[in-house]
Design an enzyme around this catalytic site. Structure first.
Site, PDB file in Angstrom:
ATOM      1  N   CYS A 135       4.277 -33.885  60.362  1.00 30.12           N
ATOM      2  CA  CYS A 135       3.495 -34.533  59.296  1.00 30.12           C
ATOM      3  C   CYS A 135       2.524 -35.558  59.882  1.00 30.12           C
ATOM      4  CB  CYS A 135       4.419 -35.218  58.298  1.00 30.12           C
ATOM      5  SG  CYS A 135       5.573 -34.104  57.487  1.00 30.12           S
TER       6      CYS A 135
HETATM    7  C1  BEZ Z   1       7.911 -32.860  60.622  1.00 26.49           C
HETATM    8  O1  BEZ Z   1       6.956 -33.222  59.926  1.00 26.49           O
HETATM    9  O2  BEZ Z   1       7.914 -32.978  61.823  1.00 26.49           O
HETATM   10  C2  BEZ Z   1       9.092 -32.203  59.985  1.00 26.49           C
HETATM   11  C3  BEZ Z   1       9.448 -32.545  58.702  1.00 26.49           C
HETATM   12  C4  BEZ Z   1      10.556 -31.959  58.125  1.00 26.49           C
HETATM   13  C5  BEZ Z   1      11.302 -31.028  58.853  1.00 26.49           C
HETATM   14  C6  BEZ Z   1      10.906 -30.679  60.139  1.00 26.49           C
HETATM   15  C7  BEZ Z   1       9.794 -31.267  60.701  1.00 26.49           C
END
Ligand code: BEZ
Length: 218
Positions: A46
């Site tokens: 994210c």
């Molecule tokens: C991420 O944004 O890195 C992420 C968010 C939820 C689950 C896995 C990765």
């Protein structure tokens, strides 16, 4: 809320964001919109996604597009995380992030898929036209960061095909040849596409992108 479909009016809402309370349709005004959700703040994928959207703001603005992100995390977290995104992605997040703690917007847009995660939003994307209708929906899993070049590419296609009687073929990018709509006769095509067209098959006719000043067929 049933799943949103193409052509549906994007549901309106008011929400707290990192840029104050917004009323979605008013905030969009005459712009196109990209509403995208992410699973959670302070997560690695994210962080790269929100940084990328910040870096692409000039590209979105050129196309008259406003972007807005969403997760079900609190506003205070969003604000702290924005500092991290700015620092680590070498950018400035200057578009709003919705703090959808009560999941009101997530539910309106069907962004929680309980069999994937009961708590977090999936990676949804909605492209919304100035008439507020939904033009694209995408759903990505939490583990896959989205390709925002693809979002820009779709916006280019949508903005072109809104005005010209063409569609865009596989892997098309701005400036490349387009497909003439099957509803256009060859006679009409001669009028509409003065740069000419190539009839590969009666149903497959290619023409240079019509709204560009220059260019023959590629
Ligand atoms: C991420 O944004 O890195 C992420 C968010 C939820 C689950 C896995 C990765």
């Amino acid at each position: 809320m049933a799943t949103l479909r193409l052509g549906d009016v994007a549901p309106d809402f008011t929400a707290q964001t990192t840029q104050g309370e917004i009323s979605f349709h008013n905030w969009l005004g005459d712009s196109w919109g990209v509403l995208f959700s992410h699973p959670a703040d302070f997560t690695p994928v994210c962080t790269t996604e929100l940084g990328t959207v910040a870096k692409f703001q000039d590209e979105f603005k050129k196309r008259n597009v406003k972007t807005i992100a969403l997760s079900v995390d609190p506003l205070a977290d969003h604000k702290r995380w924005v500092s991290d995104i700015d620092e680590t992605q070498h950018t400035t997040v200057d578009y709003p992030i919705i703090a959808d703690e009560d999941r009101k917007v997530a539910e309106l847009y069907d962004m929680i898929h309980p069999n994937a995660s009961a708590k977090a939003t999936v990676r949804s994307v909605f492209i919304i036209a100035p008439d507020k209708t939904v033009k694209l929906t995408l759903t990505y899993p939490a583990s896959t960061g989205r390709n925002f070049y693809e979002i820009l590419r779709v916006i280019d296609s949508l903005q072109l095909t809104a005005y010209e009687k063409v569609a865009t073929p596989a892997n098309w990018n701005e400036g490349e040849d387009c497909v003439i709509l099957p509803s256009v006769s060859n006679e009409e095509a001669k009028e509409l596409f003065p740069k000419g067209f190539q009839e590969v098959k009666p149903y497959l006719r290619m023409t240079p992108q019509p709204n560009l000043q220059t260019g023959g067929q590629n």
